[in-house]
Design a protein around this motif. Sequence first.
Motif, PDB file in Angstrom:
ATOM      1  N   VAL A 217     -21.183  -9.581 -25.963  1.00 60.09           N
ATOM      2  CA  VAL A 217     -19.815  -9.585 -26.477  1.00 60.09           C
ATOM      3  C   VAL A 217     -19.802  -9.343 -27.975  1.00 60.09           C
ATOM      4  CG1 VAL A 217     -18.868 -11.126 -24.704  1.00 60.09           C
ATOM      5  CG2 VAL A 217     -19.832 -12.107 -26.798  1.00 60.09           C
ATOM      6  N   GLU A 218     -18.703  -8.729 -28.435  1.00 63.55           N
ATOM      7  CA  GLU A 218     -18.405  -8.686 -29.855  1.00 63.55           C
ATOM      8  C   GLU A 218     -17.755 -10.009 -30.241  1.00 63.55           C
ATOM      9  OE1 GLU A 218     -16.614  -4.536 -30.924  1.00 63.55           O
ATOM     10  OE2 GLU A 218     -16.186  -4.948 -28.797  1.00 63.55           O
ATOM     11  N   PRO A 219     -18.161 -10.635 -31.349  1.00 67.31           N
ATOM     12  CA  PRO A 219     -17.548 -11.900 -31.736  1.00 67.31           C
ATOM     13  C   PRO A 219     -16.074 -11.734 -32.098  1.00 67.31           C
ATOM     14  CG  PRO A 219     -18.925 -11.062 -33.497  1.00 67.31           C
ATOM     15  CD  PRO A 219     -19.173 -10.189 -32.311  1.00 67.31           C
ATOM     16  N   VAL A 220     -15.711 -10.566 -32.622  1.00 63.01           N
ATOM     17  CA  VAL A 220     -14.323 -10.134 -32.785  1.00 63.01           C
ATOM     18  C   VAL A 220     -14.285  -8.678 -32.340  1.00 63.01           C
ATOM     19  CG1 VAL A 220     -12.373  -9.773 -34.346  1.00 63.01           C
ATOM     20  CG2 VAL A 220     -13.940 -11.686 -34.750  1.00 63.01           C
ATOM     21  N   GLU A 252     -22.652  -7.590 -33.473  1.00 62.67           N
ATOM     22  CA  GLU A 252     -22.059  -7.691 -34.811  1.00 62.67           C
ATOM     23  C   GLU A 252     -22.044  -6.337 -35.529  1.00 62.67           C
ATOM     24  OE1 GLU A 252     -20.800 -10.243 -36.580  1.00 62.67           O
ATOM     25  OE2 GLU A 252     -21.460 -12.110 -35.617  1.00 62.67           O
ATOM     26  N   VAL A 253     -22.156  -5.242 -34.773  1.00 64.50           N
ATOM     27  CA  VAL A 253     -22.229  -3.926 -35.403  1.00 64.50           C
ATOM     28  C   VAL A 253     -21.034  -3.680 -36.320  1.00 64.50           C
ATOM     29  CG1 VAL A 253     -22.150  -1.435 -34.956  1.00 64.50           C
ATOM     30  CG2 VAL A 253     -23.738  -2.891 -33.686  1.00 64.50           C
ATOM     31  N   MET A 254     -19.820  -3.977 -35.853  1.00 68.01           N
ATOM     32  CA  MET A 254     -18.629  -3.755 -36.675  1.00 68.01           C
ATOM     33  C   MET A 254     -18.200  -5.002 -37.425  1.00 68.01           C
ATOM     34  SD  MET A 254     -14.902  -2.108 -35.636  1.00 68.01           S
ATOM     35  CE  MET A 254     -15.556  -0.451 -35.373  1.00 68.01           C
ATOM     36  N   ALA A 255     -18.336  -6.164 -36.817  1.00 66.35           N
ATOM     37  CA  ALA A 255     -17.795  -7.391 -37.406  1.00 66.35           C
ATOM     38  C   ALA A 255     -18.729  -8.035 -38.421  1.00 66.35           C
ATOM     39  CB  ALA A 255     -17.466  -8.395 -36.298  1.00 66.35           C
ATOM     40  N   GLY A 256     -19.987  -7.620 -38.448  1.00 66.73           N
ATOM     41  CA  GLY A 256     -20.969  -8.282 -39.283  1.00 66.73           C
ATOM     42  C   GLY A 256     -20.985  -7.851 -40.735  1.00 66.73           C
ATOM     43  N   PHE A 257     -21.797  -8.543 -41.506  1.00 72.75           N
ATOM     44  CA  PHE A 257     -22.029  -8.281 -42.928  1.00 72.75           C
ATOM     45  C   PHE A 257     -20.739  -8.316 -43.745  1.00 72.75           C
ATOM     46  CE2 PHE A 257     -25.919  -7.059 -40.946  1.00 72.75           C
ATOM     47  CZ  PHE A 257     -26.873  -7.560 -41.831  1.00 72.75           C
ATOM     48  N   GLY A 258     -20.029  -9.437 -43.555  1.00 77.02           N
ATOM     49  CA  GLY A 258     -18.908  -9.751 -44.420  1.00 77.02           C
ATOM     50  C   GLY A 258     -17.556  -9.292 -43.965  1.00 77.02           C
ATOM     51  N   ARG A 259     -17.468  -8.504 -42.948  1.00 77.02           N
ATOM     52  CA  ARG A 259     -16.191  -7.914 -42.548  1.00 77.02           C
ATOM     53  C   ARG A 259     -15.117  -8.983 -42.303  1.00 77.02           C
ATOM     54  NH1 ARG A 259     -13.222  -3.899 -43.579  1.00 77.02           N
ATOM     55  NH2 ARG A 259     -15.201  -2.812 -43.905  1.00 77.02           N
ATOM     56  N   THR A 260     -15.516 -10.126 -41.733  1.00 75.00           N
ATOM     57  CA  THR A 260     -14.546 -11.178 -41.419  1.00 75.00           C
ATOM     58  C   THR A 260     -14.521 -12.291 -42.465  1.00 75.00           C
ATOM     59  OG1 THR A 260     -16.099 -12.491 -40.108  1.00 75.00           O
ATOM     60  CG2 THR A 260     -14.864 -10.763 -38.950  1.00 75.00           C
ATOM     61  N   TRP A 263     -20.956 -13.847 -43.389  1.00 68.88           N
ATOM     62  CA  TRP A 263     -21.991 -12.827 -43.222  1.00 68.88           C
ATOM     63  C   TRP A 263     -21.960 -12.254 -41.807  1.00 68.88           C
ATOM     64  CZ3 TRP A 263     -24.630 -10.151 -46.657  1.00 68.88           C
ATOM     65  CH2 TRP A 263     -24.726 -10.637 -47.963  1.00 68.88           C
ATOM     66  N   PHE A 264     -21.807 -13.139 -40.817  1.00 67.97           N
ATOM     67  CA  PHE A 264     -21.683 -12.710 -39.423  1.00 67.97           C
ATOM     68  C   PHE A 264     -20.464 -13.391 -38.821  1.00 67.97           C
ATOM     69  CE2 PHE A 264     -26.147 -12.127 -40.445  1.00 67.97           C
ATOM     70  CZ  PHE A 264     -26.394 -10.847 -39.958  1.00 67.97           C
ATOM     71  N   ALA A 265     -19.721 -12.636 -38.005  1.00 64.90           N
ATOM     72  CA  ALA A 265     -18.458 -13.153 -37.492  1.00 64.90           C
ATOM     73  C   ALA A 265     -18.644 -14.354 -36.582  1.00 64.90           C
ATOM     74  CB  ALA A 265     -17.714 -12.041 -36.746  1.00 64.90           C
ATOM     75  N   HIS A 266     -19.775 -14.426 -35.862  1.00 66.81           N
ATOM     76  CA  HIS A 266     -19.966 -15.567 -34.961  1.00 66.81           C
ATOM     77  C   HIS A 266     -20.143 -16.872 -35.722  1.00 66.81           C
ATOM     78  CE1 HIS A 266     -24.292 -14.615 -35.733  1.00 66.81           C
ATOM     79  NE2 HIS A 266     -24.427 -15.911 -35.601  1.00 66.81           N
TER      80      HIS A 266
END
Length: 443
Positions: A217-220, A252-260, A263-266
Amino acid sequence: MSDSTADLSPADGHRARELDRHILHSWSKHPATNPLAIARASGVRMWDHDGREYLDFSSQLVNTNIGHAHPRVVEAIQRQAAELATVAPATTNLVRGEAAERILSKIDAMAAVFFTNGGADAVENAIRIARVHTGRTKVLSHYRSYHGNTGAAINATGDTRRVGNEFAVGHVHCFGPFLYRSEFWAETPEQEAERALQHARRVIEAEGPSTFAAILVEPVPGTAGILVPPPGYLQGLRELADAHGIVLIIDEVMAGFGRTGEWFAHQHDGVRPDLVTFAKGSNSGYVPVGGVIIAEHILETFRERPIPGGLTYSGHPLAAASIVASIDAMTDEGIIEHAAHLGADVLGPGLRELAERHPIIGEVRGRGCFWALDLVADRDSRRPVDASVVAGLKGALLERGYLPFTADNRIHVVPPLVMSDDDARAGLAILDEVLAAHASAAP
């Protein structure tokens, strides 16, 4: 013209569009596209060959988290190219190790990184790792999802791009939570989480729990609509995976590295993954790269047997150098914290104010620099607007120097994490103007 555009040539733009006939674009008929010809970019701005300026509210494909042409990342790539431009993945290399170290420093309780060329093959290899580790085949993922366009990744994808690509086996789907368009007749976030988890549980039980290698799953979920999960949902999937010995893969391909704004959305949900896939924001796409972050208990499997796969460019030195520079710059410059601030103090409130003024906005959802406007023809029925409306809004935004990301009936508001408050407000003002013009032109 400014210094940024002084040497741009309209003739080069014409030539770029002429040569485009040789390119088959993603998800497109040939030659049906008429792409924007971009000549230059810096920070949150881009310019075409005519010198026209655009505020980038798309982050391209939601990947330029650190903005365009960040000097520390550019310099790191240039320096690495002069020292060691490429090297076989079987060798050891200092910058590759440093890239893995930097990534692991931003996530709890993970042990190793397997580097790939991008997000799709990160998902591909995460599925492979889970299958080898468990000795099972099936993967459960959401219908509202996108995981990439390689064999297993596109089959794990839930949206309609999967259709026509279903050549891999062992993929099962369920509906994840989305309260605004609930599949479960839920009225509260708590009901949505509980009923979505029961749905996932019943699908696993009906398919046979001992046949599942992974829950993916994508976390977001991003391309599917920036669907922030209700509290407890991801933890519930963790418990479901543990109950049946299933590997939990967080994409976390899209949601990771600060996007949310983390650092990681989860990390917002305190969930513990077994595998994490990454790409895009790890280096803002300056060089193609992705990977799988692996927990210690999964890594133990590959102390006893080799991983059955590899890539020529796994851990490529230029990509590794760009990751090191990106993570260091994001840390030193407080970019993750700034993304959280933009979401909480500028984008979130500003978008909700737009929703109060424009009935076409059915729902605003998101966090950090990861937002979506769900556009509706009627708020009571929540009926989505049709594609022509979104196309018209996209064109109007481009005319006003706003580079948008649109999908289905939505405008996604996903600027680089380095965008200033003033630029974010300028973008919101353009959105306001375009939505008002649409409303006044409606019959």
